[in-house]
Enzyme design. Structure first.
Site, mmCIF file in Angstrom:
data_model
loop_
_atom_site.group_PDB
_atom_site.id
_atom_site.type_symbol
_atom_site.label_atom_id
_atom_site.label_comp_id
_atom_site.label_asym_id
_atom_site.label_seq_id
_atom_site.Cartn_x
_atom_site.Cartn_y
_atom_site.Cartn_z
ATOM 1 N N HIS A 248 -53.452 -12.572 12.566
ATOM 2 C CA HIS A 248 -52.673 -12.388 11.337
ATOM 3 C C HIS A 248 -51.197 -12.584 11.639
ATOM 4 O O HIS A 248 -50.738 -12.238 12.719
ATOM 5 C CB HIS A 248 -52.906 -10.988 10.758
ATOM 6 C CG HIS A 248 -52.513 -10.863 9.331
ATOM 7 N ND1 HIS A 248 -51.232 -10.581 8.935
ATOM 8 C CD2 HIS A 248 -53.232 -11.034 8.192
ATOM 9 C CE1 HIS A 248 -51.186 -10.567 7.620
ATOM 10 N NE2 HIS A 248 -52.383 -10.850 7.132
ATOM 11 N N GLU A 301 -60.364 -11.236 6.112
ATOM 12 C CA GLU A 301 -61.409 -12.207 5.783
ATOM 13 C C GLU A 301 -62.722 -11.948 6.513
ATOM 14 O O GLU A 301 -63.773 -12.386 6.068
ATOM 15 C CB GLU A 301 -60.934 -13.632 6.110
ATOM 16 C CG GLU A 301 -59.584 -14.009 5.540
ATOM 17 C CD GLU A 301 -59.607 -14.246 4.045
ATOM 18 O OE1 GLU A 301 -60.427 -13.603 3.359
ATOM 19 O OE2 GLU A 301 -58.802 -15.057 3.574
#
Ligand code: COA
Length: 356
Positions: A248, A301
């Site tokens: 991320h 996700e």
């Protein structure tokens, strides 16, 4: 590192916002004054949407009846969507469908209609691509339950509707992410809310932003069983591929939303949950060994893929389901940006040759 890469626009813009806060070091996400873990427990999508919009300065009232009405209004547009419903990619279809919404110039009214239209259009696309007729919204169902019914044709179980609700709340807003920034840039030119939302869909479409959960499910399918996880990941990295659902830009620890979704999917007893945990553990270990300097942990996700699969949605619809939740956050940011009322214009630094 090339000159062009080093001159990226990271951190050029720092906007004050009342909508959400992402603490990447500690792995904390606060949305409209509430930790995401708690918000996903106590609020349904309708409530969370109302809260982010109010935080953004919108006066619009969001409640189940208001959303049911705008879903019904959006369904009346479906026969006129034409080629937009024929597109093979779900995000391309959503982008084209949302562009059919009429802009009234009133952000509150347009926000409600965009939030109501997204699930109707995504579900209609899913039905159309299967050669089936779109299903009309059902008044009285929650936003999450109605989205599942319109997508799948049957009323969902309470557990599935609750899990999807938790998902939509969890992804509703996330600081100045790429699609939110895009929506704010468009708004800052004094353009309309619908244009900002269409642009946001375009930004979310990319696999580095909202396009990862489908590929995460593909990865779980290819791995098949926990014992194969480590070798598959090593092979994938050796082939120069990234592990989807890991890493991320902001978080230096596990994305807090991964834990919320992992928890939310439990009641659905997904056969993929155990495999997903094994793959996450193996991926985190291998990435830590390779890049001890760069924390690469599970992002939102990873368990999005498991949850959306468990509620019965097809993987082709995963990214657009993300948009069904995030559209409320975009609308809140449009309202907030409108009050700022100033053009966003980052600087570029010319590094090319000068005329001699
Ligand atoms: N798998 C393997 N390596 C990864 C990785 C992943 N998922 N994510 C980042 N890395 C590596 C990069 O290859 C890079 O290595 P390098 O310095 O040797 O080139 C390093 O970690 C830093 O990556 P960078 O691209 O600078 O990080 P970023 O902040 O720009 O990227 C993401 C963030 C999310 C785009 C990135 O982690 C990614 O591509 N993840 C997979 C896609 C995904 O899950 N997207 C959903 C995001 S919510």
């Amino acid at each position: 590192m090339s000159e062009a890469k080093s001159s990226g626009l990271d951190n050029v813009v720092a906007a004050d916002t009342l909508i959400s806060d992402v603490d990447g070091e500690r792995g904390r996400l606060v949305i409209a004054g509430e930790d995401v873990e708690r918000l996903a427990q106590v609020a349904d999508f309708e409530t969370a949407a109302g809260r982010v919009l109010a935080a953004g300065g919108s006066g619009v009232r969001v409640n189940p009846d208001a959303l049911a009405q705008v879903r019904a209004a959006a369904f009346r547009l479906v026969p006129g969507l034409g080629m937009a419903l024929q597109m093979s990619d779900g995000m391309e279809a959503l982008r084209a469908c949302m562009a059919h919404l009429h802009s009234t110039g009133n952000d509150d009214a347009d926000a409600l209609s965009a939030i109501g239209a997204a699930p109707v259009f995504v579900a209609a696309w899913n039905r159309t691509r299967q050669g089936l007729a779109p299903i009309a919204p059902t008044p009285g169902l929650s936003h999450a339950a109605d989205y599942l019914k319109m997508s799948l044709g049957t009323a969902p179980s309470d557990a599935a509707a609750r899990a999807l609700d938790a998902y939509l709340v969890t992804v509703i807003d996330h600081g100045m992410n790429a699609s939110t920034f895009t929506a704010r840039v468009v708004t800052s030119t004094a353009s309309d809310l619908i244009s900002a939302i269409v642009a946001g869909v375009g930004a979310l479409k990319g696999p580095l932003h909202g396009g990862a959960p489908g590929p995460v499910l593909d990865m779980l399918d290819k791995i098949g069983e926990p014992a194969r996880a480590e070798q598959w990941i090593l092979d994938e990295l050796a082939a120069g591929q990234r592990i989807m659902g890991m890493g991320h830009r902001i978080y230096r620890v596990r994305d807090p939303r991964a834990a919320v979704l992992e928890q939310a999917v439990k009641p659905l007893a997904s056969p993929r949950l155990e495999l997903a945990r094994a793959v996450e553990t193996a991926a985190a270990k291998i990435l830590r060994e390779r890049r001890p300097d760069r924390a690469l942990a599970a992002n939102v996700e990873f368990y999005t893929a498991v949850l959306l699969d468990a509620v019965g949605l097809p993987r082709e619809q995963f990214s657009s389901t993300f948009a069904v939740g995030r559209v409320a956050g975009w609308c809140a940011h449009v309202c907030e940006q409108r009050r700022v009322g100033r053009l966003i214009r980052p600087a570029s630094r010319y590094v090319g040759p000068m005329p001699t």
